[in-house]
Design a protein around this motif. Structure first.
Motif, PDB file in Angstrom:
ATOM      1  N   SER A 169       0.756  -1.096  -0.069  1.00 14.98           N
ATOM      2  CA  SER A 169       0.301   0.387  -0.139  1.00 14.98           C
ATOM      3  C   SER A 169       0.634   1.684  -0.415  1.00 14.98           C
ATOM      4  O   SER A 169       0.162   2.364  -0.350  1.00 14.98           O
ATOM      5  N   ASP A 170       2.319   1.204   0.236  1.00 14.32           N
ATOM      6  CA  ASP A 170       3.041   2.644   0.181  1.00 14.32           C
ATOM      7  C   ASP A 170       3.823   1.899   0.003  1.00 14.32           C
ATOM      8  O   ASP A 170       4.708   2.218  -0.005  1.00 14.32           O
ATOM      9  N   ALA A 171       3.852   1.715  -1.897  1.00 13.92           N
ATOM     10  CA  ALA A 171       4.991   1.669  -1.972  1.00 13.92           C
ATOM     11  C   ALA A 171       4.584   1.713  -4.181  1.00 13.92           C
ATOM     12  O   ALA A 171       3.505   1.777  -4.215  1.00 13.92           O
ATOM     13  N   VAL A 172       5.558   2.400  -4.391  1.00 12.22           N
ATOM     14  CA  VAL A 172       5.269   2.522  -5.981  1.00 12.22           C
ATOM     15  C   VAL A 172       6.475   2.259  -6.486  1.00 12.22           C
ATOM     16  O   VAL A 172       7.782   2.405  -6.504  1.00 12.22           O
ATOM     17  N   LEU A 173       6.238   1.811  -7.849  1.00 11.93           N
ATOM     18  CA  LEU A 173       7.235   0.868  -8.636  1.00 11.93           C
ATOM     19  C   LEU A 173       7.818   1.676  -9.635  1.00 11.93           C
ATOM     20  O   LEU A 173       6.754   1.405 -10.739  1.00 11.93           O
ATOM     21  N   LEU A 174       9.029   1.979 -10.407  1.00 14.97           N
ATOM     22  CA  LEU A 174       8.391   1.926 -11.841  1.00 14.97           C
ATOM     23  C   LEU A 174      10.142   1.848 -12.229  1.00 14.97           C
ATOM     24  O   LEU A 174      11.117   1.335 -11.711  1.00 14.97           O
ATOM     25  N   LEU A 175       9.583   1.411 -13.763  1.00 13.99           N
ATOM     26  CA  LEU A 175      10.077   0.408 -14.358  1.00 13.99           C
ATOM     27  C   LEU A 175      10.322   1.562 -15.575  1.00 13.99           C
ATOM     28  O   LEU A 175       9.465   2.167 -16.155  1.00 13.99           O
ATOM     29  N   THR A 176      11.453   1.190 -16.569  1.00 14.26           N
ATOM     30  CA  THR A 176      12.079   1.617 -17.891  1.00 14.26           C
ATOM     31  C   THR A 176      12.241   0.196 -18.488  1.00 14.26           C
ATOM     32  O   THR A 176      12.663  -0.625 -18.522  1.00 14.26           O
ATOM     33  N   SER A 177      11.728   1.121 -20.054  1.00 11.72           N
ATOM     34  CA  SER A 177      12.455  -0.034 -21.305  1.00 11.72           C
ATOM     35  C   SER A 177      12.517   0.349 -22.059  1.00 11.72           C
ATOM     36  O   SER A 177      12.342   1.350 -22.973  1.00 11.72           O
ATOM     37  N   ARG A 178      12.914  -0.121 -22.723  1.00 11.52           N
ATOM     38  CA  ARG A 178      13.510   0.173 -24.208  1.00 11.52           C
ATOM     39  C   ARG A 178      12.664  -0.948 -25.350  1.00 11.52           C
ATOM     40  O   ARG A 178      12.213  -0.019 -26.270  1.00 11.52           O
ATOM     41  N   ARG A 179      12.729  -1.486 -24.730  1.00 11.99           N
ATOM     42  CA  ARG A 179      11.819  -2.436 -25.423  1.00 11.99           C
ATOM     43  C   ARG A 179      10.436  -3.741 -25.264  1.00 11.99           C
ATOM     44  O   ARG A 179      10.562  -4.252 -24.662  1.00 11.99           O
ATOM     45  N   THR A 180       9.238  -2.684 -25.163  1.00 11.59           N
ATOM     46  CA  THR A 180       8.765  -2.599 -24.259  1.00 11.59           C
ATOM     47  C   THR A 180       7.442  -4.788 -25.077  1.00 11.59           C
ATOM     48  O   THR A 180       7.439  -4.962 -24.285  1.00 11.59           O
ATOM     49  N   ALA A 181       8.008  -4.792 -26.064  1.00 18.19           N
ATOM     50  CA  ALA A 181       7.353  -5.814 -26.891  1.00 18.19           C
ATOM     51  C   ALA A 181       8.025  -7.432 -25.977  1.00 18.19           C
ATOM     52  O   ALA A 181       7.513  -8.126 -26.820  1.00 18.19           O
ATOM     53  N   LEU A 182       9.063  -6.965 -25.570  1.00 17.59           N
ATOM     54  CA  LEU A 182       9.756  -8.101 -24.758  1.00 17.59           C
ATOM     55  C   LEU A 182       8.844  -8.719 -23.283  1.00 17.59           C
ATOM     56  O   LEU A 182       9.714  -9.005 -23.015  1.00 17.59           O
ATOM     57  N   LEU A 183       8.517  -7.586 -22.884  1.00 18.51           N
ATOM     58  CA  LEU A 183       8.302  -7.666 -21.401  1.00 18.51           C
ATOM     59  C   LEU A 183       6.220  -8.207 -22.254  1.00 18.51           C
ATOM     60  O   LEU A 183       5.790  -8.387 -22.504  1.00 18.51           O
ATOM     61  N   PRO A 184       6.004  -9.225 -20.675  1.00 17.58           N
ATOM     62  CA  PRO A 184       4.957  -9.787 -20.739  1.00 17.58           C
ATOM     63  C   PRO A 184       3.373  -8.919 -20.961  1.00 17.58           C
ATOM     64  O   PRO A 184       3.368  -7.780 -20.449  1.00 17.58           O
ATOM     65  N   LYS A 185       2.599  -8.891 -21.137  1.00 16.66           N
ATOM     66  CA  LYS A 185       2.031  -8.438 -21.416  1.00 16.66           C
ATOM     67  C   LYS A 185       0.517  -8.181 -19.962  1.00 16.66           C
ATOM     68  O   LYS A 185      -0.291  -6.823 -19.921  1.00 16.66           O
ATOM     69  N   THR A 186       0.909  -8.961 -19.558  1.00 16.59           N
ATOM     70  CA  THR A 186       0.787  -9.051 -17.902  1.00 16.59           C
ATOM     71  C   THR A 186       1.017  -7.349 -17.010  1.00 16.59           C
ATOM     72  O   THR A 186       0.417  -7.084 -16.553  1.00 16.59           O
ATOM     73  N   PHE A 187       2.586  -7.194 -17.546  1.00 16.57           N
ATOM     74  CA  PHE A 187       3.306  -6.070 -17.256  1.00 16.57           C
ATOM     75  C   PHE A 187       2.365  -5.119 -17.841  1.00 16.57           C
ATOM     76  O   PHE A 187       2.502  -4.178 -16.913  1.00 16.57           O
ATOM     77  N   LEU A 188       2.322  -4.670 -19.016  1.00 16.29           N
ATOM     78  CA  LEU A 188       1.763  -3.790 -19.576  1.00 16.29           C
ATOM     79  C   LEU A 188       0.338  -3.527 -19.199  1.00 16.29           C
ATOM     80  O   LEU A 188      -0.374  -2.311 -18.679  1.00 16.29           O
ATOM     81  N   SER A 189      -0.516  -4.698 -19.326  1.00 14.02           N
ATOM     82  CA  SER A 189      -2.185  -3.812 -18.038  1.00 14.02           C
ATOM     83  C   SER A 189      -1.622  -4.001 -16.877  1.00 14.02           C
ATOM     84  O   SER A 189      -2.486  -2.993 -15.969  1.00 14.02           O
ATOM     85  N   ARG A 190      -0.405  -3.952 -15.737  1.00 15.83           N
ATOM     86  CA  ARG A 190      -0.757  -3.538 -14.607  1.00 15.83           C
ATOM     87  C   ARG A 190      -0.033  -2.220 -14.556  1.00 15.83           C
ATOM     88  O   ARG A 190      -0.321  -2.132 -13.125  1.00 15.83           O
ATOM     89  N   CYS A 191       0.580  -1.853 -15.384  1.00 18.84           N
ATOM     90  CA  CYS A 191       1.909  -0.466 -15.233  1.00 18.84           C
ATOM     91  C   CYS A 191       0.680   0.743 -16.194  1.00 18.84           C
ATOM     92  O   CYS A 191       0.259   0.180 -17.343  1.00 18.84           O
ATOM     93  N   GLN A 192       1.145   1.596 -15.439  1.00 16.00           N
ATOM     94  CA  GLN A 192       0.522   3.384 -15.997  1.00 16.00           C
ATOM     95  C   GLN A 192       1.616   3.161 -17.464  1.00 16.00           C
ATOM     96  O   GLN A 192       2.830   3.068 -16.200  1.00 16.00           O
ATOM     97  N   GLN A 193       1.053   3.176 -18.426  1.00 18.25           N
ATOM     98  CA  GLN A 193       2.404   3.714 -19.315  1.00 18.25           C
ATOM     99  C   GLN A 193       2.190   4.662 -19.265  1.00 18.25           C
ATOM    100  O   GLN A 193       1.442   5.491 -20.362  1.00 18.25           O
TER     101      GLN A 193
END
Length: 161
Positions: A137-161
């Protein structure tokens, strides 16, 4: 910071609007090509999230900002791929899980930055998915990527882009 990088103005405005409406997400994915300073945007955002002034604009004067500026804030962790293998391993993500398992020490929240998220191995991906599905509840996760196509779709659906 943003004035130096006008191409980052639109994502910064998006983040400011979310903060102003009290609608900050638990996870953000920043996609960018190398050399466009997205890492600076992410670090600036993280500093603002940890600032005592609350919001996303870091005051740069409080204790939390000073600690963040020196990369010594105990409520901020930055995970990058190992230089030798260029991989984010499950051991690194386990460190992140341990980091999130405790309460913030000096700030109101904990912030983690995962650089080059596309370099995670399969076990690391599965471990991060657990964090994304059941975020602290008190955490924020920030991810960076140069190639989001290599990330699972579940990542994309659970993160603001």
């Amino acid at each position: 910071m943003i004035k130096k990088y006008p191409w980052l103005e639109k994502p910064w405005l998006f983040l400011q609007n979310a903060a102003a409406q009290h609608r900050l997400s638990h996870a953000y994915l920043f996609q960018s090509r190398q050399g466009l300073a997205v890492e600076r945007l992410v670090k600036t955002f993280a500093m603002g999230l940890l600032c005592e002034e609350r919001g996303i604009n870091a005051c740069k004067n409080c204790r939390n900002c000073e600690l963040s500026g020196l990369d010594t804030n105990p409520d901020l962790i930055i995970i990058k791929p190992e230089e030798k293998s260029n991989i984010l391993s499950v051991a690194m993500i386990r460190e992140l899980i341990g980091f999130f398992s405790s309460r913030p020490l000096v700030s109101d929240r904990k912030v983690a930055i995962i650089a080059e998220a596309e370099t995670m191995n399969l076990n690391a991906v599965n471990a991060v998915l657990k964090i994304l599905e059941e975020p602290p509840s008190d955490a924020v996760l920030l991810l960076t990527s140069r190639r989001t196509a290599l990330l699972p779709k579940t990542f994309l659906s659970r993160c603001q882009q």
